[in-house]
Write an enzyme that holds these catalytic residues in place. Structure first.
Site, mmCIF file in Angstrom:
data_model
loop_
_atom_site.group_PDB
_atom_site.id
_atom_site.type_symbol
_atom_site.label_atom_id
_atom_site.label_comp_id
_atom_site.label_asym_id
_atom_site.label_seq_id
_atom_site.Cartn_x
_atom_site.Cartn_y
_atom_site.Cartn_z
ATOM 1 N N HIS A 1 5.894 -3.721 -8.506
ATOM 2 C CA HIS A 1 5.046 -4.132 -7.385
ATOM 3 C C HIS A 1 3.557 -3.999 -7.660
ATOM 4 C CE1 HIS A 1 7.933 -4.898 -4.109
ATOM 5 N NE2 HIS A 1 8.669 -3.949 -4.648
ATOM 6 N N LYS B 1 -4.790 -4.450 6.113
ATOM 7 C CA LYS B 1 -4.227 -4.002 4.839
ATOM 8 C C LYS B 1 -4.599 -2.552 4.619
ATOM 9 C CE LYS B 1 -4.645 -8.465 2.475
ATOM 10 N NZ LYS B 1 -3.223 -8.645 2.166
ATOM 11 N N ARG B 2 -3.838 -1.895 3.749
ATOM 12 C CA ARG B 2 -4.254 -0.587 3.266
ATOM 13 C C ARG B 2 -5.675 -0.696 2.713
ATOM 14 N NH1 ARG B 2 -3.267 1.121 -2.004
ATOM 15 N NH2 ARG B 2 -1.875 -0.664 -2.219
ATOM 16 N N LYS C 1 -8.487 -4.666 -2.573
ATOM 17 C CA LYS C 1 -8.203 -5.556 -1.438
ATOM 18 C C LYS C 1 -9.494 -6.065 -0.800
ATOM 19 C CE LYS C 1 -3.677 -3.488 -0.541
ATOM 20 N NZ LYS C 1 -2.820 -4.676 -0.748
ATOM 21 N N THR D 1 2.383 -9.611 1.724
ATOM 22 C CA THR D 1 3.362 -10.130 2.696
ATOM 23 C C THR D 1 2.703 -10.388 4.039
ATOM 24 O OG1 THR D 1 4.069 -7.840 3.088
ATOM 25 C CG2 THR D 1 5.453 -9.193 1.656
ATOM 26 N N LYS E 1 3.146 -13.620 6.907
ATOM 27 C CA LYS E 1 3.314 -13.462 8.354
ATOM 28 C C LYS E 1 2.246 -14.255 9.106
ATOM 29 C CE LYS E 1 4.975 -8.847 7.298
ATOM 30 N NZ LYS E 1 4.576 -7.447 7.143
#
Length: 823
Positions: free
Chosen positions: A367, A558-559, A564, A666, A670
């Site tokens: 991952h 998000k984390r 990110k 993910t 969504k």
């Protein structure tokens, strides 16, 4: 395997059981469980009564599922994951049972609304982010498809933490989600596993302490939760392991007066599953994490092997034909050594046969490409706690390196690169390498990610075992992430094309021609407006924050992590802020920017980014030039339930990671499924999403993964500071305390990261392109009809990103397992 699922019609057990319960079921549940009359029951007690009522509805199918598998003995799939971010279960179970009308009719008799009671349920503290939510989607799809599957995880007493914001800072608070009894779980008292380690575990002060060469045993207690497939025909199991001491306490120590010492040893053992993700900035925290991973593996494999032997499989050679074990990331990689230990020491098989069975039974999902996330555990930690496993790992490595020497004679560099043991002052076991060598399959979770795994992360292994590497792009369950969370849009879709999409998401392609239908576009726009108003109302009533629904909802959830790039997002917000201040008459749609996510407690820069977001928000709110035109909101304590409210309301989905760093994503799927447009880099599954919908319906920008790699050593963030006025102005404002006038110098580490430490994640390289992409967003949003066209086309193209498709690919190409539906 067929793509279309045939579970759309409900089993009849639910309706029959409703009739059998009779009219006084709430009284019985409340009296028996809480000794209260219904009129005096508190909301939590009412929730528990309804949840137990629903659990009893599904209990017959749960038992029937187990009995069918025991009778037919199909190949079983076991999904091992340190996280299962399952969210609230009451709504999900009622929706998947297709019993919404029947349950509500029953509750109407007692003036109860199950949707309101569902708000009382806490989010289960079993995960943190995308890894755990993916696992939850996967076990949902396994049950819906009808695979004989079991999820295995840990029953954390406390989740990662509850996030509060104080003076702009993240504050961590305990997440005691099991404060009340969980109505969904059933403790299986006959499924206790004994797990042995070569050290005693106890508390010394506030730290766990381990005494080597003093073997001890921890009990694994099994807690089962139902996983209801859509239609209610199949109810699989999520089995979570809780830790307990093997004895209440040492009576000898108690008799000699050391009662406290005896009890502390008991508490030490039970602390194995006390908290999700202990602080790994300390040696004690890292050791606890190591033991958690082994505890999950040891309990699960003992259970799996026990079920295999009990199911009438006398010959060990049948193990890979009847058992498939998927390792969700490197966390369960110890399964390689543990399965070998079982086959060697308990089954008494020879090495070659044991290793062959291990490889053919296990499969591994990678991952991450981040080196710090590819776990490595010190050899001395193995030696202290699991010496037998270390012996096995060394022997696997010796034999593997002998094979490498034969295939590549004289290539010393390759031997060093592929060794399972990383040499150095403190030798470490490379857990990802152990998973690759000890399994028959290694898959990435998006096409670009899988390519980078093969070409950059482990190219030597990919060259040696090309047949083992594949891609399985992630997906999300449309039941929770569209049908359940977005009734405004899901009703519109069902009215337009029927309900087959719920279990066959590619049917959403039927929506594409409707972009030419003015009425459908208007209804689609109204569904989005209704979701935005519902979210705005919920936000005001729960937090007091007021947002304007008739603005562009721009969302990044998000984390919090540098790669990110929440920092890139807030830099753009500052650029917008400066434009509005310089030109109050500037024509641009009003925008509400939402951030949500948690930073690891020891990740100080991530916590500083949260502080910057909140400080910028406060400055913008106080400035008359931006009031009503630009607003920033950091939504505290992000979880599944918050996502279920915000995602349907979103207009714009931020997927802006540095290209080559996001494995899949993910949340991007969504958002797309719910009609949000995506602004993003060519990273993770966003690339495939744009291919499905057409890049003209996405807002793509920035460096590609290849350009990021080729820029290393040449990239100069100071160039952007010196040559891009908007970039320079934003950075100077942060540096000169425009957003921290009462906290001078607080954001200096951010400026140092962006300018003086090389800007590893290339924020400044992409800022101008990102700003230009956002200008295209604003221009399109100003044309509601054009925006609706692209949004509808995105929904229509989202069918590939169902977890049903992902699981069907795993089942066919990795697990070689077929559905076993329950009659």
């Amino acid at each position: 395997m067929a793509t279309k699922l045939e579970n759309a019609k409900p089993a009849t057990d639910g309706q029959l059981f409703l009739e059998a319960l009779g009219k006084d079921w709430p009284d019985r549940y409340l009296l028996l469980e809480h000794l209260v009359e219904p009129a005096n029951a508190r909301p939590r007690q009412k929730f528990e009564a309804v949840a137990r009522f629903v659990r009893d509805l599904l209990a017959r199918r749960w038992v029937k599922t187990r009995q069918t598998r025991e009778k037919l003995n199909p190949k079983r799939v076991y999904y091992l994951s340190m996280e299962f971010l399952i969210g609230r279960m009451l709504r999900n179970n009622i929706v998947n049972l297709l019993l919404d009308p029947e349950v509500q009719r029953e509750l109407d008799k007692y003036d109860l609304d199950w949707r309101q009671l569902a708000e009382v349920e806490p989010d289960a503290g079993l995960g943190n982010g995308g890894l755990g939510r993916l696992a939850a989607c996967f076990i949902d799809s396994m049950a819906t498809i009808g695979l004989s599957g079991v999820g295995y995880g840990l029953r954390y007493e406390y989740g990662i933490f509850k996030q509060a914001i104080k003076d702009g800072w993240q504050v961590e608070q305990p997440d005691n989600w099991l404060r009340h009894p969980d109505p969904w779980e059933i403790q299986r008292t006959g499924k206790t596993i004994r797990v042995s380690v070569n050290a005693a575990i106890a508390f010394q002060g506030s730290q766990l302490h381990f005494t080597p060469n003093k073997p001890s045993t921890v009990l694994g207690l099994a807690y089962d939760r139902p996983v209801v497939g859509y239609g209610g025909k199949v109810v699989n199991t999520l089995r979570l392991w809780g830790a307990a001491a093997s004895e209440g306490f040492d009576f000898g120590e108690f008799s000699q007066g050391d009662f406290v010492g005896a009890v502390l040893r008991k508490v030490g053992a039970e602390s194995l599953t006390r908290v999700l993700y202990p602080d790994d900035s300390t040696e004690s925290g890292r050791t606890l994490r190591f033991l958690q991973e082994y505890f999950l593996v040891a309990c699960s494999l003992a259970d799996i092997v026990g079920r295999f032997r009990k199911s009438g499989n006398p010959d060990w050679k049948d193990l890979p034909n009847k058992v498939a074990i998927q390792l969700n990331d490197t966390h369960p990689s110890m399964a390689v050594a543990e399965l070998m230990r079982i086959l060697l020491d308990q089954a008494r098989l020879g090495w070659e046969e044991a290793f062959d069975l291990t490889v053919r039974t296990l499969a591994y999902t990678n991952h991450t490409l981040l080196p710090e996330a590819l776990e490595k555990w010190p050899v001395d930690l193995f030696q202290m706690l699991l010496p037998r496993h270390l012996e096995i790992i060394y022997e696997i490595n010796r034999r593997f390196l002998d094979e490498v020497r034969q295939r590549f004679p004289g290539d010393v560099g390759k031997l060093q690169r592929v060794s399972l043991i990383q040499e150095g002052p403190r030798k470490q076991v490379r857990m990802a390498y152990l998973a690759i060598v000890g399994s028959h399959s290694t898959n990435g979770v998006a096409k670009i990610h899988s390519d980078l795994v093969r070409t950059q992360l482990v190219p030597d292994f990919a060259a040696m075992f090309p047949e083992r590497f594949s891609n399985k792009t992630n997906g999300v369950t449309p039941r929770r992430w569209l049908l359940e969370c977005n009734p405004h849009l899901s009703r519109l879709i069902t009215n337009a094309i029927g309900d087959g999409w719920i279990t066959d998401l590619p049917q959403l392609r039927k929506l594409a021609p409707l972009v030419e239908d003015a009425q459908f576009r208007a209804d689609f726009h109204q569904a989005n407006t209704d979701a935005k108003r519902a979210f705005s109302h919920w936000l005001k009533t729960t937090t007091g924050k007021v947002v304007i629904p008739d603005t562009l909802f721009d969302c990044q959830i998000k984390r919090i992590h540098e790669y990110k790039r929440q920092l890139l997002n807030i830099l753009h917000v500052i650029v917008l802020y400066n434009k509005l201040r310089a030109n109050p008459m500037l024509q641009m749609p009003a925008r509400t920017v939402f951030f949500a996510g948690k930073a690891a407690p020891a990740y100080h820069l991530a916590k500083l980014i949260i502080k910057l977001i909140n400080n910028v928000s406060a400055v913008i709110d106080a400035d008359p030039a931006t009031r009503g035109r630009l607003q920033v909101n950091f939504l505290a304590d992000y979880n599944v339930s918050l996502a279920e409210r915000l995602i349907p309301a979103a207009d714009l989905s931020e997927q802006i990671s540095t290209a080559g760093y996001e494995a899949s994503g993910t949340s991007n799927m969504k958002f797309m499924m719910n009609g949000a447009l995506t602004i993003g880099t060519r990273d993770g599954a966003t690339i495939e999403m744009a291919e499905e919908a057409g890049e003209e319906n996405f807002f793509l920008f920035g460096l590609t993964a290849e350009q990021v790699v080729s820029s290393r050593g040449y990239y100069d963030p100071h160039w952007h500071f010196n040559h891009e006025p908007a970039t320079r102005q934003a950075l100077e404002q942060i540096r000169d305390d425009h957003f921290s006038q009462n906290e001078r110098g607080i954001f200096r580490p951010i400026i140092e990261t962006l300018l003086d430490k090389g800007d590893t994640y290339m924020h400044l390289a992409d800022l101008t392109a990102y700003t230009q992409a956002q200008e295209r967003v604003a221009a399109l949003y100003a044309d509601p009809q054009a925006w609706a066209r692209k949004a509808i086309l995105n929904v229509a193209a989202s069918g590939k990103f169902s977890s049903d498709r992902s699981i069907q690919e795993y089942a066919k190409e990795i697990w070689h397992a077929e559905p076993c539906l329950v009659p």
